[in-house]
Design a protein around this motif. Structure first.
Motif, PDB file in Angstrom:
ATOM      1  N   VAL A 192       4.265  -2.879  87.501  1.00 50.51           N
ATOM      2  CA  VAL A 192       2.686  -3.260  87.145  1.00 50.51           C
ATOM      3  C   VAL A 192       2.261  -2.456  86.279  1.00 50.51           C
ATOM      4  O   VAL A 192       2.436  -0.979  86.673  1.00 50.51           O
ATOM      5  N   ASP A 193       1.421  -2.689  85.340  1.00 47.24           N
ATOM      6  CA  ASP A 193       0.707  -1.570  84.547  1.00 47.24           C
ATOM      7  C   ASP A 193      -0.366  -1.190  85.410  1.00 47.24           C
ATOM      8  O   ASP A 193      -1.416  -1.939  85.664  1.00 47.24           O
ATOM      9  N   VAL A 194      -0.632   0.066  85.724  1.00 49.32           N
ATOM     10  CA  VAL A 194      -1.493   0.641  87.008  1.00 49.32           C
ATOM     11  C   VAL A 194      -2.998   0.683  86.215  1.00 49.32           C
ATOM     12  O   VAL A 194      -3.923   0.167  86.726  1.00 49.32           O
ATOM     13  N   GLU A 195      -2.950   0.859  84.785  1.00 48.79           N
ATOM     14  CA  GLU A 195      -4.338   0.728  84.059  1.00 48.79           C
ATOM     15  C   GLU A 195      -4.970  -0.538  83.968  1.00 48.79           C
ATOM     16  O   GLU A 195      -6.150  -0.741  84.245  1.00 48.79           O
ATOM     17  N   ALA A 196      -4.122  -1.394  83.485  1.00 42.90           N
ATOM     18  CA  ALA A 196      -4.485  -2.742  83.155  1.00 42.90           C
ATOM     19  C   ALA A 196      -4.533  -3.660  84.411  1.00 42.90           C
ATOM     20  O   ALA A 196      -5.303  -4.715  84.527  1.00 42.90           O
ATOM     21  N   GLY A 197      -3.886  -3.204  85.419  1.00 40.60           N
ATOM     22  CA  GLY A 197      -3.807  -4.197  86.498  1.00 40.60           C
ATOM     23  C   GLY A 197      -3.137  -5.478  86.177  1.00 40.60           C
ATOM     24  O   GLY A 197      -3.484  -6.507  86.970  1.00 40.60           O
ATOM     25  N   ARG A 198      -1.933  -5.434  85.595  1.00 38.85           N
ATOM     26  CA  ARG A 198      -1.267  -6.676  85.273  1.00 38.85           C
ATOM     27  C   ARG A 198       0.145  -6.544  85.451  1.00 38.85           C
ATOM     28  O   ARG A 198       0.569  -5.307  85.185  1.00 38.85           O
ATOM     29  N   VAL A 199       1.000  -7.506  85.780  1.00 41.40           N
ATOM     30  CA  VAL A 199       2.497  -7.403  85.984  1.00 41.40           C
ATOM     31  C   VAL A 199       2.964  -7.288  84.593  1.00 41.40           C
ATOM     32  O   VAL A 199       2.587  -8.103  83.697  1.00 41.40           O
ATOM     33  N   VAL A 200       3.968  -6.317  84.398  1.00 41.94           N
ATOM     34  CA  VAL A 200       4.597  -6.012  83.131  1.00 41.94           C
ATOM     35  C   VAL A 200       5.846  -6.779  83.158  1.00 41.94           C
ATOM     36  O   VAL A 200       6.296  -7.342  82.260  1.00 41.94           O
ATOM     37  N   ASP A 201       6.655  -6.684  84.028  1.00 39.14           N
ATOM     38  CA  ASP A 201       7.992  -7.355  84.230  1.00 39.14           C
ATOM     39  C   ASP A 201       8.553  -7.759  85.766  1.00 39.14           C
ATOM     40  O   ASP A 201       7.716  -6.827  86.568  1.00 39.14           O
ATOM     41  N   VAL A 202       9.225  -8.439  85.783  1.00 37.09           N
ATOM     42  CA  VAL A 202       9.926  -8.544  87.285  1.00 37.09           C
ATOM     43  C   VAL A 202      11.528  -8.625  86.948  1.00 37.09           C
ATOM     44  O   VAL A 202      12.046  -9.193  86.113  1.00 37.09           O
ATOM     45  N   LEU A 203      12.116  -7.653  87.684  1.00 31.96           N
ATOM     46  CA  LEU A 203      13.393  -7.643  87.513  1.00 31.96           C
ATOM     47  C   LEU A 203      14.143  -8.160  88.647  1.00 31.96           C
ATOM     48  O   LEU A 203      13.585  -8.280  89.600  1.00 31.96           O
ATOM     49  N   PRO A 204      15.402  -8.563  88.392  1.00 29.99           N
ATOM     50  CA  PRO A 204      16.073  -9.494  89.263  1.00 29.99           C
ATOM     51  C   PRO A 204      16.638  -8.844  90.508  1.00 29.99           C
ATOM     52  O   PRO A 204      17.078  -9.617  91.578  1.00 29.99           O
ATOM     53  N   ASP A 205      16.668  -7.603  90.542  1.00 36.56           N
ATOM     54  CA  ASP A 205      17.238  -6.767  91.802  1.00 36.56           C
ATOM     55  C   ASP A 205      16.300  -5.529  91.828  1.00 36.56           C
ATOM     56  O   ASP A 205      15.471  -5.284  91.385  1.00 36.56           O
ATOM     57  N   ARG A 206      16.762  -4.902  92.971  1.00 31.38           N
ATOM     58  CA  ARG A 206      16.202  -3.545  93.513  1.00 31.38           C
ATOM     59  C   ARG A 206      16.724  -2.296  93.140  1.00 31.38           C
ATOM     60  O   ARG A 206      16.531  -1.229  93.712  1.00 31.38           O
ATOM     61  N   THR A 207      18.080  -2.315  92.178  1.00 31.69           N
ATOM     62  CA  THR A 207      18.851  -1.065  92.057  1.00 31.69           C
ATOM     63  C   THR A 207      18.138  -0.221  90.965  1.00 31.69           C
ATOM     64  O   THR A 207      17.289  -0.551  90.337  1.00 31.69           O
ATOM     65  N   SER A 208      18.411   1.063  91.362  1.00 32.37           N
ATOM     66  CA  SER A 208      17.902   2.058  90.217  1.00 32.37           C
ATOM     67  C   SER A 208      18.552   2.032  88.788  1.00 32.37           C
ATOM     68  O   SER A 208      17.895   2.228  87.812  1.00 32.37           O
ATOM     69  N   GLU A 209      19.654   1.484  88.613  1.00 39.17           N
ATOM     70  CA  GLU A 209      20.141   1.165  87.541  1.00 39.17           C
ATOM     71  C   GLU A 209      19.611   0.184  86.788  1.00 39.17           C
ATOM     72  O   GLU A 209      19.476   0.556  85.443  1.00 39.17           O
ATOM     73  N   THR A 210      19.252  -0.806  87.389  1.00 40.75           N
ATOM     74  CA  THR A 210      18.350  -1.959  86.704  1.00 40.75           C
ATOM     75  C   THR A 210      17.156  -1.343  86.010  1.00 40.75           C
ATOM     76  O   THR A 210      16.623  -1.585  84.998  1.00 40.75           O
ATOM     77  N   LEU A 211      16.284  -0.320  86.934  1.00 43.73           N
ATOM     78  CA  LEU A 211      15.061   0.108  86.364  1.00 43.73           C
ATOM     79  C   LEU A 211      15.462   1.019  85.472  1.00 43.73           C
ATOM     80  O   LEU A 211      14.438   1.087  84.333  1.00 43.73           O
ATOM     81  N   ALA A 212      16.451   1.994  85.525  1.00 37.47           N
ATOM     82  CA  ALA A 212      16.732   2.942  84.377  1.00 37.47           C
ATOM     83  C   ALA A 212      17.165   2.083  83.014  1.00 37.47           C
ATOM     84  O   ALA A 212      16.483   2.499  81.935  1.00 37.47           O
TER      85      ALA A 212
END
Length: 123
Positions: free
Chosen positions: A82-102
């Motif tokens: 989520v973009d904290v300033e704009a208050g909108r969803v930026v993207d949804v990742l398919p899992d919750r691993t740190s590798e996917t976020l990186a």
């Protein structure tokens, strides 16, 4: 008939503009009631389909909120960014691993870093 209509259209050229204006002002069931009163054939779902989302500037978020959620409780989890300033969803990742976020952060450069070089993430 040239002018007020085009080939293969189901309504006149001006009608969608009128319906869009009604949908913007009222939305949902009230606009469907008004259309019935004006003898315009349009249901609430057709009126809502005429609305378009406003364009959002394509820029990297300065503050990025990261949170996990369940697609299906106990089985499949994902990550929402989520973009904290704009208050909108930026993207949804398919899992919750740190590798996917990186990998997402590598593909989307521009997220600001603080003085020590750490990403500005709000969790």
């Amino acid at each position: 008939m040239p002018g007020p209509s085009e080939r293969h259209r189901r309504s006149s050229i001006g009608l969608p503009g009128w319906l869009r204006s009604i949908a913007i002002e009222l939305g949902g069931r009230p606009d469907a009631r008004l259309c019935r009163r004006l003898t315009l054939v349009a249901g609430r779902t057709r009126l809502l389909r005429l609305l378009t989302a406003p364009t959002v500037p394509d820029r990297a978020p300065r503050g990025l909120g990261v949170n996990e959620f369940a697609f299906r409780k106990g089985c499949t989890y994902g990550t929402v960014l989520v973009d904290v300033e704009a208050g909108r969803v930026v993207d949804v990742l398919p899992d919750r691993t740190s590798e996917t976020l990186a990998a997402w952060l590598r593909d989307h450069p521009g997220t600001e870093k603080d003085r020590q070089g750490a990403l500005l993430l709000v969790q």
